[in-house]
Scaffold this active site. Structure first.
Site, short mmCIF file in Angstrom:
data_model
loop_
_atom_site.label_atom_id
_atom_site.label_comp_id
_atom_site.label_asym_id
_atom_site.label_seq_id
_atom_site.Cartn_x
_atom_site.Cartn_y
_atom_site.Cartn_z
CG ASN A 1 -2.30 0.65 0.81
OD1 ASN A 1 -2.73 0.60 -0.35
ND2 ASN A 1 -2.96 1.28 1.78
CG HIS B 1 -6.28 -1.83 4.61
ND1 HIS B 1 -4.92 -1.78 4.55
CD2 HIS B 1 -6.72 -1.57 3.35
CE1 HIS B 1 -4.52 -1.52 3.32
NE2 HIS B 1 -5.61 -1.37 2.57
CB SER B 2 -8.07 -4.85 10.34
OG SER B 2 -6.88 -5.59 10.55
CE1 TYR B 3 -4.15 -2.49 15.07
CE2 TYR B 3 -5.57 -0.99 16.28
CZ TYR B 3 -4.33 -1.53 16.06
OH TYR B 3 -3.26 -1.14 16.84
CD GLU C 1 -7.16 0.85 8.07
OE1 GLU C 1 -6.94 -0.25 8.60
OE2 GLU C 1 -6.37 1.42 7.30
#
Ligand code: 0X9
Ligand code: ZN
Length: 407
Positions: free
Chosen positions: A239, A293-295, A368
């Site tokens: 990314n 994505h996370s978080y 996220e």
């Protein structure tokens, strides 16, 4: 020797790291904390602060506690011990093979092989709804399977393009993508509503090499990057690797940086190159792009590369993001923090900026997923969480259909 040092590292790792959450409460502290750097590279920054009301999460080995405490005291920061023996948590987050055989795999963290076979099985069961396209092979030779879902492939409907798992350790993202695929084809209401006038392109794991690496041993669980070799060091942050305003902010140029190495050049990674290509091939039809994505429970939109400029259409991006957040909240989930990505923290080379800036996709987001439990979101909570997020995707589809489908 390698085995012994690996074992030693593992024991050390598993014993005694502490997760410490640090809160800045003025601008200077935010800057200090963003600039925080452990010269020995032993303290792992799980999450960097993005502003006053956002923490940094630091994973600290015992021998570095004093160093960190000095930093915290001298900068008058607030801090909190979140988890003692973090390695134990990593260990517990791995599940035994016996338990894994039971239950519904849609609510589990699956191996890449299981994700792939599930996709192929679904495609076999629903040949009228699913086409699978191999975009190419990863650095280590895994197939990258793009799942195309449509009730009428000839109609060339507007496309919603979702990808997940560019960051290896963010396991909840591929789980969300697989849930989405399954629900879109197996839930009759979804087939009627979400597939009405919209085609879905879903790539459940952008970085399967890294994903499998995080599954291979507890000490690899927090790996983020791809698995390519650069000057003797492993991995590129996917990314930070997209070819739009590449490397102008928020990246490392050091191949050995564990987190944000942007790569030797834009699209150096086959994985990001394939995603970029498919975006370009379908640029006129993709109306919405979401990278999972996370978080942190954020829903952010371009620009990500800067905090100084906002897109002309920012209000539209912001309005849809709030619609999505409200829908998730109404379904019993948590609201998202909605903002321009660069105001959160500038970081260039993201897929969201590439979709928006290079491919001209009118709605582009990074989502996220989840806030608690950092990267180790418990598997048993997926059954409760994924269906709530689904309502956000329903809101997106409603909006895109309304704005772009031929009436
Ligand atoms: O830094 C990232 O790549 C994303 N956050 S994460 O914690 N999952 O790593 C946020 C990316 C936001 N978008 C851009 N900066 N372009
Ligand atoms: Zn991520």
């Amino acid at each position: 020797m390698y085995i012994i040092s690996r074992l030693f590292y593992c024991i050390l790792f598993l014993s005694s790291h502490t997760l410490i959450r640090v809160y800045p409460w003025n601008d200077e502290q935010v800057q200090r904390l963003i600039g925080f750097n452990d010269p020995d590279n032993q303290i792992e920054i799980l999450k960097a602060t993005r502003g006053f009301n956002d923490s940094s999460d630091l994973l600290v080995p015992p021998e570095k506690m004093e160093f960190l405490n000095n930093f915290i005291t001298s900068n008058k920061l607030h801090s909190q011990v979140k988890t003692l023996n973090y390695g134990r948590r990593l260990e517990l987050s791995e599940r035994s093979p016996r338990r894994r055989q039971m239950g519904n795999l849609i609510y589990q963290y699956n191996s890449y092989a299981v994700i792939e076979s599930t996709i192929l099985r679904l495609a076999k069961q629903h040949p009228d709804l699913i086409q699978v396209q191999n975009l190419g092979n990863t650095y280590q030779g895994k197939r990258m399977n793009l799942v195309k879902i449509s009730k009428n492939f000839k109609a060339r409907n507007p496309i919603i393009f979702i990808d997940a798992g560019i960051h290896a350790r963010e396991w909840v993202a591929p789980a969300m993508a697989l849930y989405l695929i399954n629900r879109l084809v197996n839930d009759p209401e979804a087939r009627n509503r979400e597939l009405n006038g919209i085609d879905w392109y879903i790539l459940p794991v952008v970085n399967p090499d890294g994903y499998e690496f995080t599954r291979s041993a507890p000490e690899n669980r927090l790996w983020r990057k791809t698995m390519s070799l650069n000057q003797g060091c492993l991995g590129v942050d996917g990314n930070r690797n997209y070819g739009f305003k590449w490397a102008v902010s928020g990246v490392s140029r050091d191949p050995c940086n564990r987190e944000t190495y942007a790569g030797p050049k834009p699209f150096s990674e086959p994985e990001t190159r394939y995603v970029g290509n498919i975006m370009m091939d379908n640029k006129d039809r993709i109306k919405l792009y979401v990278s999972l994505h996370s978080y942190g429970q954020y829903l952010v939109y371009p620009w990500g590369y800067t905090d100084k400029a906002v897109p002309l259409t920012w209000k539209k991006l912001d309005t849809l993001a709030h619609k999505v957040s409200n829908a998730v909240q109404r379904a019993g989930g948590m609201a998202f923090k909605v903002m321009m990505a660069g105001k959160w923290y500038p970081a260039a080379g993201g897929s969201d900026d590439y979709a928006f800036g290079a491919a001209g996709v009118p709605y582009s987001y990074t989502m996220e997923l989840t806030d608690d439990h950092e990267f180790l979101y418990p598997e048993e909570l997926l059954i409760n969480t994924l269906p709530k997020f689904y309502h956000g995707f329903r809101a997106m589809a409603d909006h895109i259909r309304e704005e772009f489908s031929r009436k």
